[in-house]
Design an enzyme around this catalytic site. Structure first.
Site, PDB file in Angstrom:
ATOM      1  N   SER A 170       0.850  -1.199   0.000  1.00 14.66           N
ATOM      2  CA  SER A 170       0.000   0.000   0.000  1.00 14.66           C
ATOM      3  C   SER A 170       0.879   1.239   0.000  1.00 14.66           C
ATOM      4  O   SER A 170       2.051   1.177   0.406  1.00 14.66           O
ATOM      5  CB  SER A 170      -0.851  -0.005   1.277  1.00 14.66           C
ATOM      6  OG  SER A 170      -1.466   1.250   1.461  1.00 14.66           O
TER       7      SER A 170
ATOM      8  N   TYR B  67      -1.754  -1.285  10.465  1.00 11.17           N
ATOM      9  CA  TYR B  67      -1.819  -1.594   9.026  1.00 11.17           C
ATOM     10  C   TYR B  67      -0.621  -0.973   8.299  1.00 11.17           C
ATOM     11  O   TYR B  67       0.058  -1.645   7.513  1.00 11.17           O
ATOM     12  CB  TYR B  67      -3.139  -1.056   8.474  1.00 11.17           C
ATOM     13  CG  TYR B  67      -3.373  -1.251   7.001  1.00 11.17           C
ATOM     14  CD1 TYR B  67      -3.796  -2.479   6.492  1.00 11.17           C
ATOM     15  CD2 TYR B  67      -3.210  -0.199   6.088  1.00 11.17           C
ATOM     16  CE1 TYR B  67      -4.045  -2.646   5.128  1.00 11.17           C
ATOM     17  CE2 TYR B  67      -3.456  -0.359   4.735  1.00 11.17           C
ATOM     18  CZ  TYR B  67      -3.876  -1.584   4.258  1.00 11.17           C
ATOM     19  OH  TYR B  67      -4.127  -1.755   2.910  1.00 11.17           O
TER      20      TYR B  67
HETATM   21  N1  LIG Z   1      -8.548  -0.729  -1.499  1.00 18.52           N
HETATM   22  C1  LIG Z   1      -7.477   0.028  -1.296  1.00 18.52           C
HETATM   23  O1  LIG Z   1      -7.541   1.269  -1.364  1.00 18.52           O
HETATM   24  C2  LIG Z   1      -6.160  -0.604  -0.998  1.00 18.52           C
HETATM   25  C3  LIG Z   1      -5.039   0.236  -0.986  1.00 18.52           C
HETATM   26  C4  LIG Z   1      -3.804  -0.307  -0.727  1.00 18.52           C
HETATM   27  C5  LIG Z   1      -3.667  -1.663  -0.481  1.00 18.52           C
HETATM   28  N2  LIG Z   1      -4.773  -2.471  -0.487  1.00 18.52           N
HETATM   29  C6  LIG Z   1      -4.560  -3.895  -0.215  1.00 18.52           C
HETATM   30  O2  LIG Z   1      -5.128  -4.667  -1.240  1.00 18.52           O
HETATM   31  C7  LIG Z   1      -5.492  -5.957  -0.732  1.00 18.52           C
HETATM   32  C8  LIG Z   1      -6.922  -6.254  -1.105  1.00 18.52           C
HETATM   33  O3  LIG Z   1      -7.759  -5.289  -0.492  1.00 18.52           O
HETATM   34  P1  LIG Z   1      -9.188  -4.859  -1.073  1.00 18.52           P
HETATM   35  O4  LIG Z   1      -9.215  -3.396  -1.142  1.00 18.52           O
HETATM   36  O5  LIG Z   1      -9.513  -5.656  -2.262  1.00 18.52           O
HETATM   37  O6  LIG Z   1     -10.113  -5.250   0.178  1.00 18.52           O
HETATM   38  P2  LIG Z   1     -11.309  -6.272   0.323  1.00 18.52           P
HETATM   39  O7  LIG Z   1     -11.684  -6.212   1.759  1.00 18.52           O
HETATM   40  O8  LIG Z   1     -12.341  -6.030  -0.715  1.00 18.52           O
HETATM   41  O9  LIG Z   1     -10.594  -7.634  -0.004  1.00 18.52           O
HETATM   42  C9  LIG Z   1      -9.671  -8.202   0.886  1.00 18.52           C
HETATM   43  C10 LIG Z   1      -9.592  -9.655   0.606  1.00 18.52           C
HETATM   44  O10 LIG Z   1      -8.729 -10.261   1.570  1.00 18.52           O
HETATM   45  C11 LIG Z   1      -9.429 -11.302   2.176  1.00 18.52           C
HETATM   46  N3  LIG Z   1      -8.987 -11.594   3.518  1.00 18.52           N
HETATM   47  C12 LIG Z   1      -8.908 -10.789   4.601  1.00 18.52           C
HETATM   48  N4  LIG Z   1      -8.512 -11.492   5.674  1.00 18.52           N
HETATM   49  C13 LIG Z   1      -8.329 -12.776   5.241  1.00 18.52           C
HETATM   50  C14 LIG Z   1      -7.942 -13.981   5.872  1.00 18.52           C
HETATM   51  N5  LIG Z   1      -7.673 -14.058   7.176  1.00 18.52           N
HETATM   52  N6  LIG Z   1      -7.857 -15.101   5.115  1.00 18.52           N
HETATM   53  C15 LIG Z   1      -8.151 -15.061   3.804  1.00 18.52           C
HETATM   54  N7  LIG Z   1      -8.545 -13.965   3.156  1.00 18.52           N
HETATM   55  C16 LIG Z   1      -8.632 -12.844   3.884  1.00 18.52           C
HETATM   56  C17 LIG Z   1     -10.886 -10.845   2.147  1.00 18.52           C
HETATM   57  O11 LIG Z   1     -11.761 -11.890   2.364  1.00 18.52           O
HETATM   58  C18 LIG Z   1     -10.968 -10.290   0.742  1.00 18.52           C
HETATM   59  O12 LIG Z   1     -11.109 -11.295  -0.230  1.00 18.52           O
HETATM   60  C19 LIG Z   1      -5.255  -5.901   0.782  1.00 18.52           C
HETATM   61  O13 LIG Z   1      -4.007  -6.490   1.078  1.00 18.52           O
HETATM   62  C20 LIG Z   1      -5.207  -4.403   1.058  1.00 18.52           C
HETATM   63  O14 LIG Z   1      -4.440  -4.112   2.195  1.00 18.52           O
HETATM   64  C21 LIG Z   1      -6.019  -1.967  -0.737  1.00 18.52           C
END
Ligand SMILES: NC(=O)c1ccc[n+]([C@@H]2O[C@H](COP(=O)([O-])OP(=O)(O)OC[C@H]3O[C@@H](n4cnc5c(N)ncnc54)[C@H](O)[C@@H]3O)[C@@H](O)[C@H]2O)c1
Length: 260
Positions: free
Chosen positions: A145, A158
């Site tokens: 991130s 985080y």
């Molecule tokens: N959306 C953003 O702005 C953003 C920005 C930077 C980084 N990220 C990163 O991108 C990745 C995906 O995030 P997203 O935005 O799609 O969020 P989201 O919540 O839509 O998806 C997260 C995914 O991770 C899974 N997950 C969480 N805990 C878990 C566990 N214990 N076991 C298995 N699966 C698990 C969830 O079920 C989901 O499928 C994450 O690592 C997040 O930190 C997101």
């Protein structure tokens, strides 16, 4: 047309929603063998159907229920992948979550949970995949991130987990580069997904954050899950054959170090 990802077995964690789902859907037309892992089986089935609609055959998609915070679930993910597809070329450590809080507000149980999912799971799953990645001269992508580079006071554990994940990318790249395995990190900016309500941000706070991104980020728009998926696909492909140990921002220039 044959692509460099055709027939390659690629594990994506957290593939039931958001960015993980978008990565699977974006990769599907390139005909890999996809291993979709998450806790939510219904979400995994949605991802599977979307991939099938894009022409990936059912026998090239494996869904595995997996809570990445549980070691035996990670071992089972690797064993099931090898049993079904015989190899592992790509590992996309995408699963992640957060709770809201600065240092004073953070409950240590939440701290431990975030570190376990965002840092320990990519570490352990990569370790379990290492022999297979060496065999296939494959690659690892860690989903980090922008907050790894510029911490966010509302998301302290985080931010720390993602900063450590970036260093894990550097260290793993150094360790397995000599075996022809590449390791990179993708560091998104603000991508509207369910992660923000799940963290506990109110609708008003989310709207405020989105408006700030749209008015101050050089590209003047929010990111889309596809923006992230395109970078992941590039890094997995032969197009990125000499790129390793990098942490690559996909943030519309959000943390471009220029006064505005
Ligand atoms: N959306 C953003 O702005 C953003 C920005 C930077 C980084 N990220 C990163 O991108 C990745 C995906 O995030 P997203 O935005 O799609 O969020 P989201 O919540 O839509 O998806 C997260 C995914 O991770 C899974 N997950 C969480 N805990 C878990 C566990 N214990 N076991 C298995 N699966 C698990 C969830 O079920 C989901 O499928 C994450 O690592 C997040 O930190 C997101």
């Amino acid at each position: 047309m044959m692509t460099s990802l055709e027939g390659k077995s690629i594990i994506i964690t957290g593939a039931s929603f958001g960015i993980g789902q978008a990565i699977a859907v974006h990769l599907a037309p390139y005909k890999p063998k996809l291993v979709l892992a998450a806790r939510n089986v219904t979400g995994l089935e949605v991802t599977r159907l979307e991939c099938e609609k894009l022409g990936l055959s059912a026998n090239n998609i494996l869904t595995v229920q997996c809570d990445v915070s549980k070691d035996d679930n990670l071992q089972n993910l690797v064993d099931t992948t090898i049993k079904s597809f015989g190899s592992i070329y790509g590992l996309v450590n995408n699963a992640g979550y957060s709770t809201k809080g600065n240092i004073e507000e953070t409950d240590m149980k939440d701290y431990d949970g975030i570190m376990r999912v965002n840092l320990r799971a990519p570490f352990y799953l990569s370790k379990l995949c290492l022999p297979h990645l060496k065999d296939s001269k494959g690659c690892v992508i860690n989903m980090s991130s922008v907050v790894s580079k510029k911490g966010f006071l509302e998301l302290v554990p985080y931010s720390l987990s993602k900063a450590a994940l970036d260093h894990f990318t550097h260290l793993l790249a150094a360790e397995i580069g000599p075996f022809g395995v590449r390791v990179n990190s993708v560091n998104p900016g603000h991508i509207p997904t369910e992660i923000f309500p799940k963290i506990g941000f109110s609708e008003e706070r989310i709207a405020e954050m989105e408006s700030a991104v749209q008015t101050t980020t050089p590209l003047r728009r929010l990111g889309q899950t596809e923006d992230v998926a395109k970078l992941v696909k590039f890094l997995l492909s032969d197009e990125a054959s000499y790129i390793t140990g990098e942490t690559i921002l996909v943030d519309g220039g959000m943390i471009n170090p220029v006064f505005s």
